[in-house]
Motif scaffolding. Sequence first.
Motif, PDB file in Angstrom:
ATOM      1  N   PHE A 212       0.882  -1.093  -0.043  1.00 54.09           N
ATOM      2  CA  PHE A 212      -0.032   0.055  -0.057  1.00 54.09           C
ATOM      3  C   PHE A 212       0.876   1.169  -0.049  1.00 54.09           C
ATOM      4  O   PHE A 212       0.465   2.479  -0.148  1.00 54.09           O
ATOM      5  N   ILE A 213       2.160   1.244   0.284  1.00 50.53           N
ATOM      6  CA  ILE A 213       3.139   2.380   0.492  1.00 50.53           C
ATOM      7  C   ILE A 213       3.616   2.816  -0.966  1.00 50.53           C
ATOM      8  O   ILE A 213       3.508   2.137  -1.836  1.00 50.53           O
ATOM      9  N   GLY A 214       3.404   4.170  -0.805  1.00 50.93           N
ATOM     10  CA  GLY A 214       3.928   5.002  -2.165  1.00 50.93           C
ATOM     11  C   GLY A 214       3.428   6.288  -2.296  1.00 50.93           C
ATOM     12  O   GLY A 214       3.942   7.188  -3.165  1.00 50.93           O
ATOM     13  N   HIS A 215       1.836   6.287  -2.326  1.00 48.17           N
ATOM     14  CA  HIS A 215       1.164   7.050  -2.843  1.00 48.17           C
ATOM     15  C   HIS A 215       0.745   8.475  -1.839  1.00 48.17           C
ATOM     16  O   HIS A 215      -0.180   9.093  -2.180  1.00 48.17           O
ATOM     17  N   GLY A 216       1.084   8.363  -0.433  1.00 43.98           N
ATOM     18  CA  GLY A 216       0.920   9.112   0.447  1.00 43.98           C
ATOM     19  C   GLY A 216      -0.307   8.472   1.522  1.00 43.98           C
ATOM     20  O   GLY A 216      -0.852   7.410   1.110  1.00 43.98           O
ATOM     21  N   VAL A 217      -0.623   9.376   2.461  1.00 45.93           N
ATOM     22  CA  VAL A 217      -1.247   8.670   3.677  1.00 45.93           C
ATOM     23  C   VAL A 217      -2.691   8.444   3.312  1.00 45.93           C
ATOM     24  O   VAL A 217      -3.132   7.495   3.612  1.00 45.93           O
ATOM     25  N   PRO A 218      -3.598   9.382   2.539  1.00 52.47           N
ATOM     26  CA  PRO A 218      -4.748   9.393   2.385  1.00 52.47           C
ATOM     27  C   PRO A 218      -5.126   7.834   1.488  1.00 52.47           C
ATOM     28  O   PRO A 218      -5.759   7.331   1.601  1.00 52.47           O
ATOM     29  N   HIS A 219      -4.109   7.694   0.473  1.00 56.29           N
ATOM     30  CA  HIS A 219      -4.162   6.404  -0.560  1.00 56.29           C
ATOM     31  C   HIS A 219      -3.899   5.200   0.420  1.00 56.29           C
ATOM     32  O   HIS A 219      -4.714   4.209   0.271  1.00 56.29           O
ATOM     33  N   PHE A 220      -2.749   5.491   1.131  1.00 53.93           N
ATOM     34  CA  PHE A 220      -2.539   4.236   2.057  1.00 53.93           C
ATOM     35  C   PHE A 220      -3.769   3.794   2.925  1.00 53.93           C
ATOM     36  O   PHE A 220      -4.215   2.492   3.157  1.00 53.93           O
ATOM     37  N   ILE A 221      -4.464   4.804   3.678  1.00 54.66           N
ATOM     38  CA  ILE A 221      -5.530   4.487   4.466  1.00 54.66           C
ATOM     39  C   ILE A 221      -6.596   3.917   3.694  1.00 54.66           C
ATOM     40  O   ILE A 221      -7.557   3.082   3.982  1.00 54.66           O
ATOM     41  N   ALA A 222      -6.800   4.520   2.448  1.00 54.17           N
ATOM     42  CA  ALA A 222      -8.092   4.074   1.625  1.00 54.17           C
ATOM     43  C   ALA A 222      -7.724   2.378   1.220  1.00 54.17           C
ATOM     44  O   ALA A 222      -8.712   1.646   1.143  1.00 54.17           O
ATOM     45  N   CYS A 223      -6.501   2.345   0.912  1.00 55.84           N
ATOM     46  CA  CYS A 223      -6.014   0.774   0.668  1.00 55.84           C
ATOM     47  C   CYS A 223      -6.357  -0.009   1.820  1.00 55.84           C
ATOM     48  O   CYS A 223      -7.005  -1.368   1.645  1.00 55.84           O
ATOM     49  N   CYS A 224      -5.996   0.344   2.998  1.00 54.41           N
ATOM     50  CA  CYS A 224      -6.293  -0.537   4.038  1.00 54.41           C
ATOM     51  C   CYS A 224      -7.901  -0.759   4.277  1.00 54.41           C
ATOM     52  O   CYS A 224      -8.525  -1.935   4.605  1.00 54.41           O
TER      53      CYS A 224
ATOM     54  N   THR B  23       9.361  13.304  -0.985  1.00 58.03           N
ATOM     55  CA  THR B  23       8.746  11.939  -0.550  1.00 58.03           C
ATOM     56  C   THR B  23       6.930  12.434  -0.501  1.00 58.03           C
ATOM     57  O   THR B  23       6.604  13.495  -0.125  1.00 58.03           O
ATOM     58  N   ASN B  24       6.552  11.382  -0.623  1.00 62.13           N
ATOM     59  CA  ASN B  24       5.007  11.404  -0.265  1.00 62.13           C
ATOM     60  C   ASN B  24       4.630  11.438   1.215  1.00 62.13           C
ATOM     61  O   ASN B  24       3.486  11.422   1.516  1.00 62.13           O
TER      62      ASN B  24
ATOM     63  N   VAL C  42      13.440  19.798   2.520  1.00 65.07           N
ATOM     64  CA  VAL C  42      12.543  18.559   2.686  1.00 65.07           C
ATOM     65  C   VAL C  42      11.059  18.767   1.948  1.00 65.07           C
ATOM     66  O   VAL C  42      10.370  19.666   2.397  1.00 65.07           O
ATOM     67  N   ILE C  43      10.527  18.141   0.851  1.00 65.46           N
ATOM     68  CA  ILE C  43       9.559  18.347   0.425  1.00 65.46           C
ATOM     69  C   ILE C  43       8.646  17.090   0.754  1.00 65.46           C
ATOM     70  O   ILE C  43       8.748  15.949   0.463  1.00 65.46           O
ATOM     71  N   GLY C  44       7.598  17.211   1.551  1.00 68.90           N
ATOM     72  CA  GLY C  44       6.672  16.056   1.996  1.00 68.90           C
ATOM     73  C   GLY C  44       5.310  16.011   0.900  1.00 68.90           C
ATOM     74  O   GLY C  44       5.097  17.019   0.163  1.00 68.90           O
ATOM     75  N   GLY C  45       4.543  15.113   1.280  1.00 69.38           N
ATOM     76  CA  GLY C  45       3.540  14.917   0.661  1.00 69.38           C
ATOM     77  C   GLY C  45       2.469  15.941   0.663  1.00 69.38           C
ATOM     78  O   GLY C  45       1.497  16.026   0.116  1.00 69.38           O
ATOM     79  N   ASP C  46       2.589  16.670   2.010  1.00 68.71           N
ATOM     80  CA  ASP C  46       1.636  17.910   2.130  1.00 68.71           C
ATOM     81  C   ASP C  46       2.183  19.219   1.854  1.00 68.71           C
ATOM     82  O   ASP C  46       1.856  20.326   2.500  1.00 68.71           O
ATOM     83  N   SER C  47       3.508  19.289   1.294  1.00 70.27           N
ATOM     84  CA  SER C  47       4.170  20.421   1.133  1.00 70.27           C
ATOM     85  C   SER C  47       3.670  21.277  -0.121  1.00 70.27           C
ATOM     86  O   SER C  47       3.596  22.408  -0.147  1.00 70.27           O
ATOM     87  N   CYS C  48       3.187  20.710  -1.036  1.00 73.46           N
ATOM     88  CA  CYS C  48       2.511  20.876  -2.250  1.00 73.46           C
ATOM     89  C   CYS C  48       1.074  20.788  -2.297  1.00 73.46           C
ATOM     90  O   CYS C  48       0.669  20.048  -1.741  1.00 73.46           O
ATOM     91  N   PRO C  49       0.376  21.418  -3.285  1.00 77.06           N
ATOM     92  CA  PRO C  49      -1.155  21.158  -3.334  1.00 77.06           C
ATOM     93  C   PRO C  49      -1.517  19.600  -4.068  1.00 77.06           C
ATOM     94  O   PRO C  49      -2.351  19.025  -3.970  1.00 77.06           O
ATOM     95  N   VAL C  50      -0.252  19.024  -4.722  1.00 75.90           N
ATOM     96  CA  VAL C  50      -0.428  17.742  -5.287  1.00 75.90           C
ATOM     97  C   VAL C  50       0.619  17.150  -4.776  1.00 75.90           C
ATOM     98  O   VAL C  50       1.689  17.347  -4.160  1.00 75.90           O
ATOM     99  N   ARG C  51       0.674  15.517  -5.098  1.00 75.73           N
ATOM    100  CA  ARG C  51       1.634  14.708  -4.584  1.00 75.73           C
ATOM    101  C   ARG C  51       2.396  14.103  -5.961  1.00 75.73           C
ATOM    102  O   ARG C  51       1.759  14.000  -6.813  1.00 75.73           O
ATOM    103  N   LYS C  52       3.211  13.358  -5.851  1.00 79.02           N
ATOM    104  CA  LYS C  52       4.018  12.534  -6.802  1.00 79.02           C
ATOM    105  C   LYS C  52       2.996  11.603  -6.969  1.00 79.02           C
ATOM    106  O   LYS C  52       2.112  10.932  -5.944  1.00 79.02           O
TER     107      LYS C  52
END
Length: 218
Positions: A44-56, A111-112, A134-144
């Motif tokens: 489930f890892i790689g697309h950020g926390v919202p995607h991770f929790i959705a997968c869970c 990182t996401n 350090v650019i995180g998954g919440d640093s920009c309006p969009v993620r990798k």
Amino acid sequence: MSRAVVFDLDGTLIDSAPDIHAAANRLMVSHGFAGFTPEETRAFIGHGVPHFIACCLRARGAEAAGELHRQMVGEFIAGYETAVTLTEVYPGVHAALERLADMGLALAICTNKPVAPARAVLAHLGLEGHFPVVIGGDSCPVRKPDPAPLQAAAAGLGATRVLYVGDSEVDAETSVRAGLPFALFTEGYRKTSLAEIPHQTAFADFALLPDIAADLLT
């Protein structure tokens, strides 16, 4: 000409899957769901926390959007900054980062993972001093894989020649969309074969990375 190496974090510099697995299971059990195997959460890892929790949630037959999802995302992030005790730096990373710096290359993280947990785990592992940006998954309006976070990392360093180093399909797509060379660390969390992932070079040993960077940033 300013040259830089930008790194993904989870599965690239650090093996954080054990901490992510433990945090996910604590969260799932607290909401009445069964936990997961390490292999399941790793996928489930790689697309950020919202995607991770959705997968869970989806894996347990629950609605992957809506109020429960929002609540669990918030709870996961709240505990994420202290989820560092099982995380380890991959072999050779410290020496490679020092050599890259000695070569005059600027270093950053893209990182996401949310930026606060990213900074927390870097500090816990003694890596924070290497990375002024350090650019995180919440640093920009969009993620990798949107290229904007990677471009923001490069801009933060003032770099005009940039190599991106990551371990996944998401990282490869980010590099392609940003028009930057990509070095694939093969020992991380990728889900498909090397042949299916666009990359300029691949490596399993961080001792090789400084020479890779020198070659791709000439």
